[in-house]
Design an enzyme around this catalytic site. Sequence first.
Site, PDB file in Angstrom:
ATOM      1  N   ARG A  63       0.852  -1.188   0.000  1.00 19.04           N
ATOM      2  CA  ARG A  63       0.000   0.000   0.000  1.00 19.04           C
ATOM      3  C   ARG A  63       0.888   1.238   0.000  1.00 19.04           C
ATOM      4  O   ARG A  63       1.732   1.402   0.879  1.00 19.04           O
ATOM      5  CB  ARG A  63      -0.934   0.036   1.215  1.00 19.04           C
ATOM      6  CG  ARG A  63      -2.102   1.016   1.039  1.00 19.04           C
ATOM      7  CD  ARG A  63      -2.972   1.144   2.280  1.00 19.04           C
ATOM      8  NE  ARG A  63      -2.246   1.776   3.362  1.00 19.04           N
ATOM      9  CZ  ARG A  63      -2.182   1.308   4.609  1.00 19.04           C
ATOM     10  NH1 ARG A  63      -2.811   0.190   4.938  1.00 19.04           N
ATOM     11  NH2 ARG A  63      -1.494   1.936   5.536  1.00 19.04           N
ATOM     12  N   GLU A  70       4.497   7.193   2.698  1.00 16.49           N
ATOM     13  CA  GLU A  70       5.329   6.000   2.881  1.00 16.49           C
ATOM     14  C   GLU A  70       4.822   4.904   1.969  1.00 16.49           C
ATOM     15  O   GLU A  70       3.730   4.984   1.398  1.00 16.49           O
ATOM     16  CB  GLU A  70       5.298   5.534   4.341  1.00 16.49           C
ATOM     17  CG  GLU A  70       3.919   5.124   4.826  1.00 16.49           C
ATOM     18  CD  GLU A  70       3.884   4.798   6.305  1.00 16.49           C
ATOM     19  OE1 GLU A  70       4.937   4.855   6.955  1.00 16.49           O
ATOM     20  OE2 GLU A  70       2.788   4.492   6.809  1.00 16.49           O
ATOM     21  N   ASN A 110       4.173   0.790   2.167  1.00 16.30           N
ATOM     22  CA  ASN A 110       4.034  -0.318   3.123  1.00 16.30           C
ATOM     23  C   ASN A 110       4.220  -1.657   2.423  1.00 16.30           C
ATOM     24  O   ASN A 110       3.507  -1.963   1.467  1.00 16.30           O
ATOM     25  CB  ASN A 110       2.643  -0.282   3.768  1.00 16.30           C
ATOM     26  CG  ASN A 110       2.362   1.027   4.470  1.00 16.30           C
ATOM     27  OD1 ASN A 110       2.739   1.222   5.614  1.00 16.30           O
ATOM     28  ND2 ASN A 110       1.704   1.947   3.782  1.00 16.30           N
ATOM     29  N   SER A 137      -3.137  -3.011   5.935  1.00 16.03           N
ATOM     30  CA  SER A 137      -4.464  -3.418   6.403  1.00 16.03           C
ATOM     31  C   SER A 137      -5.583  -2.554   5.829  1.00 16.03           C
ATOM     32  O   SER A 137      -5.363  -1.629   5.062  1.00 16.03           O
ATOM     33  CB  SER A 137      -4.505  -3.363   7.935  1.00 16.03           C
ATOM     34  OG  SER A 137      -4.242  -2.044   8.374  1.00 16.03           O
ATOM     35  N   LYS A 182      11.891   3.125   6.140  1.00 16.34           N
ATOM     36  CA  LYS A 182      11.949   4.551   5.812  1.00 16.34           C
ATOM     37  C   LYS A 182      13.303   4.930   5.225  1.00 16.34           C
ATOM     38  O   LYS A 182      13.391   5.825   4.373  1.00 16.34           O
ATOM     39  CB  LYS A 182      11.681   5.379   7.075  1.00 16.34           C
ATOM     40  CG  LYS A 182      10.376   5.056   7.788  1.00 16.34           C
ATOM     41  CD  LYS A 182       9.171   5.307   6.913  1.00 16.34           C
ATOM     42  CE  LYS A 182       7.872   5.084   7.655  1.00 16.34           C
ATOM     43  NZ  LYS A 182       7.645   3.654   7.988  1.00 16.34           N
ATOM     44  N   LYS A 198      11.425  10.672  11.377  1.00 16.99           N
ATOM     45  CA  LYS A 198      10.820   9.349  11.304  1.00 16.99           C
ATOM     46  C   LYS A 198      11.823   8.248  11.641  1.00 16.99           C
ATOM     47  O   LYS A 198      12.888   8.167  11.028  1.00 16.99           O
ATOM     48  CB  LYS A 198      10.266   9.091   9.898  1.00 16.99           C
ATOM     49  CG  LYS A 198       9.044   9.899   9.527  1.00 16.99           C
ATOM     50  CD  LYS A 198       8.477   9.434   8.196  1.00 16.99           C
ATOM     51  CE  LYS A 198       7.115  10.025   7.917  1.00 16.99           C
ATOM     52  NZ  LYS A 198       6.512   9.451   6.692  1.00 16.99           N
ATOM     53  N   GLU A 221       6.745   0.821  11.546  1.00  9.92           N
ATOM     54  CA  GLU A 221       5.436   0.774  10.903  1.00  9.92           C
ATOM     55  C   GLU A 221       4.367   0.859  11.978  1.00  9.92           C
ATOM     56  O   GLU A 221       4.605   0.574  13.144  1.00  9.92           O
ATOM     57  CB  GLU A 221       5.273  -0.530  10.107  1.00  9.92           C
ATOM     58  CG  GLU A 221       6.348  -0.766   9.060  1.00  9.92           C
ATOM     59  CD  GLU A 221       6.351   0.267   7.969  1.00  9.92           C
ATOM     60  OE1 GLU A 221       5.278   0.837   7.676  1.00  9.92           O
ATOM     61  OE2 GLU A 221       7.425   0.539   7.407  1.00  9.92           O
ATOM     62  N   GLY A 222       3.163   1.234  11.549  1.00  6.46           N
ATOM     63  CA  GLY A 222       2.027   1.146  12.456  1.00  6.46           C
ATOM     64  C   GLY A 222       1.601   2.456  13.096  1.00  6.46           C
ATOM     65  O   GLY A 222       0.606   2.500  13.800  1.00  6.46           O
ATOM     66  N   ARG A 273      -8.337   7.204   4.574  1.00  5.87           N
ATOM     67  CA  ARG A 273      -8.460   7.388   6.023  1.00  5.87           C
ATOM     68  C   ARG A 273      -8.506   8.881   6.308  1.00  5.87           C
ATOM     69  O   ARG A 273      -7.659   9.640   5.839  1.00  5.87           O
ATOM     70  CB  ARG A 273      -7.277   6.750   6.757  1.00  5.87           C
ATOM     71  CG  ARG A 273      -7.340   5.237   6.817  1.00  5.87           C
ATOM     72  CD  ARG A 273      -6.044   4.655   7.334  1.00  5.87           C
ATOM     73  NE  ARG A 273      -4.940   4.933   6.415  1.00  5.87           N
ATOM     74  CZ  ARG A 273      -3.675   4.607   6.641  1.00  5.87           C
ATOM     75  NH1 ARG A 273      -3.342   4.006   7.771  1.00  5.87           N
ATOM     76  NH2 ARG A 273      -2.734   4.885   5.766  1.00  5.87           N
TER      77      ARG A 273
END
Length: 526
Positions: free
Chosen positions: A129, A148, A150, A155, A327, A401, A405-406, A501
């Site tokens: 993603r 970023e 992924n 998800s 990253k 950064k 992740e997350g 989102r």
Amino acid sequence: MAVPTTLPEWPPSLTEEQHSHLILLSSSYALSHGFTLLPPSSSNPPTSAISAPLSLLPTPFPRGLYDLAVSLQPLYNALYARITLDWEFLDRVMGGSVSKVDTFQGELWRGWKSIREELVQPLQLGLFRSDYLLHDSETEGMSIKQVEFNTIAASFGALSQRAGEMHKYLSKATNGYFSVSPHLTNPANFPPNEPLKNLASGLAEGWKAYGKKDAVILFVVQEGERNVFDQRWLEFELLERDNIPVIRHTFSELSTLAKIDPTTKNLLLPSPLEPSSPAREVAVIYYRSAYTPTDYPTSSEWSTRILLEKSKAIKCPSMALQLSGAKKIQQVLSEPGVLEIFLLGEDRPDVGFGVGAGSLTQDDVDRLRLTWIGLYPMDNSELGRKAYDLALDEPEKYVLKPQREGGGNNIYRENIPGYLKQLEEESRQREEGEPEKKEGYILMELIEPPKGLRNLLVKGGENKSRLADIVSELGVYGVSLFGGDGDKEQIVNTTAGTLLRTKGRESDEGGVAIGISSIDSPLLVD
């Protein structure tokens, strides 16, 4: 690519009765269609669910920029597949200072390096993603900039599909949202979106490439996962459409269950529910865990990850593919000439239909690069020293950064100088010749989303909305099956849908499960 789009004033005015009716319809639809999360305190097995955080209306998004993001995904799929197959590049970037100062990335890189010569499965599967924000520049207009990329546990594909379906239902059930806006009455403004179907198809392609009809797909999951329905929808789709069974296990369960046949290297899983039955052979390992240090509380979890990696099962992702999503890789790609090496270099491996070696042009490279914003190393190179000065002198323009992740890990704006000073103090204790702690980070220019856009956001489990100034992040899913023996019939490279989102502008970080972000869908505007 920038566009002169002016987003409409949003949301359109609703009466109290119209608003209440939309709350009722959206809540009923979400609960009826599995657009849900487990509540914060849930029993096992669960006895209740709440609707996922949602937006009452879709959010306006420039049509041209949406189409651009979707069109770029096959190029990004090819790029990250090629990075993954370039061991020398991964060793140089991730095996350098990052692996020395970042314990998690160091364990991942060293674990992969220790076994990579004995790996028996050349095929790798990526469910990716690529995440973007709108960037509004007074001089250049509106564009998209990548946040970023992924490569693990990307998800919300299933719930994203449900969000788009819900907004289409609300429009149909209320005569285009009571005809309060012409944007809401045109079906062409609601883009088709089927990431559930397409991500499940990607897993099925991996299963087919493995070539055993009685094999299963293994989902590696976290303990107490609240986003379980997003995962279960993939499981249901695979079983009902393709007759592919899915087995779910945590790392702790796999530490005692997982075995590798010493001759075939097949990954075998006995069933705790049917001890007398033969162990099931695993075709694909799909990680919805393993992306954060808390997933590895002891050395046992790392040992289990290594065991799975050494098996014949196709990994989604492999340890190398997970490393490619760091990253630091994103930052190094932005350096002059690096992207050209991967996309235009004649010796690059062929990793996908239509994007094989020699088929790309400088225009493709330029289109990707236009989606990037300033990225800097935090090392002692000339560029790194410049970045350090920028972070101290103009912190309001940047985000720091780590290799995580997350969400919830970044350092923003005025907090950067103090955090860098803290890292300096910690680095004073390092051994001679060891890198400084700050080298495990990158500095990224802040993306500036357009201001003045609002929407009605509904927190999961509540029967009311709040009107918020919003920022929306567009994710584009991709599927890539690569790394085989050159037989293109086994290579997959496709776009797989989108995710939007939306969160209140007051929050730098996101998070659907904790109620900061809502799962939204785009309303395309010209």
